[in-house]
Design a protein around this motif. Structure first.
Motif, PDB file in Angstrom:
ATOM      1  N   PHE A 112       0.736  -1.177  -0.097  1.00 54.97           N
ATOM      2  CA  PHE A 112       0.167  -0.042   0.099  1.00 54.97           C
ATOM      3  C   PHE A 112       0.949   1.224   0.140  1.00 54.97           C
ATOM      4  O   PHE A 112       1.744   1.592   0.886  1.00 54.97           O
ATOM      5  N   LEU A 113       0.946   1.964  -1.186  1.00 56.75           N
ATOM      6  CA  LEU A 113       1.547   2.962  -1.304  1.00 56.75           C
ATOM      7  C   LEU A 113       1.170   4.443  -1.032  1.00 56.75           C
ATOM      8  O   LEU A 113      -0.220   4.683  -1.222  1.00 56.75           O
ATOM      9  N   THR A 114       1.839   5.426  -0.154  1.00 54.62           N
ATOM     10  CA  THR A 114       0.888   6.753   0.206  1.00 54.62           C
ATOM     11  C   THR A 114       2.000   7.638  -0.550  1.00 54.62           C
ATOM     12  O   THR A 114       3.323   7.369  -0.751  1.00 54.62           O
ATOM     13  N   PRO A 115       1.500   9.108  -0.853  1.00 55.63           N
ATOM     14  CA  PRO A 115       2.176  10.012  -1.700  1.00 55.63           C
ATOM     15  C   PRO A 115       3.585  10.183  -0.565  1.00 55.63           C
ATOM     16  O   PRO A 115       3.711  10.121   0.500  1.00 55.63           O
ATOM     17  N   THR A 116       4.559  10.369  -1.662  1.00 53.00           N
ATOM     18  CA  THR A 116       5.937  10.600  -1.177  1.00 53.00           C
ATOM     19  C   THR A 116       6.758   9.385  -0.402  1.00 53.00           C
ATOM     20  O   THR A 116       7.581   9.429   0.397  1.00 53.00           O
TER      21      THR A 116
END
Length: 71
Positions: free
Chosen positions: A21-25
């Motif tokens: 699960f990727l989040t911004p930055t």
């Protein structure tokens, strides 16, 4: 016992799905460091032991801290 069984890889073993699960930055370095062992294991086994999946809040590509977007 075959060569791969000595390393804990068995012919009938099911593929495992690993989600990220990727989040911004997010850190691209950390992301790649987590993906690479899975890719190498698949290559050495000659089949998919691990399926990699990438998720985001809205299903769209997420920009890393270096500005590279990952889908």
């Amino acid at each position: 016992m075959n060569e791969w069984a000595r390393h804990g890889i068995f012919a009938g073993e099911a593929e495992r799905a690993i989600g990220f699960f990727l989040t911004p930055t997010f850190s691209m370095f950390s992301f790649v460091a987590a993906l690479e062992p899975l890719r190498v294991a698949n290559r050495l086994a000659g089949r998919n032991l691990y399926q990699r999946r990438v998720f985001s809040v809205d299903g769209l590509p997420v920009p890393s801290s270096s500005g590279i977007a990952q889908a």
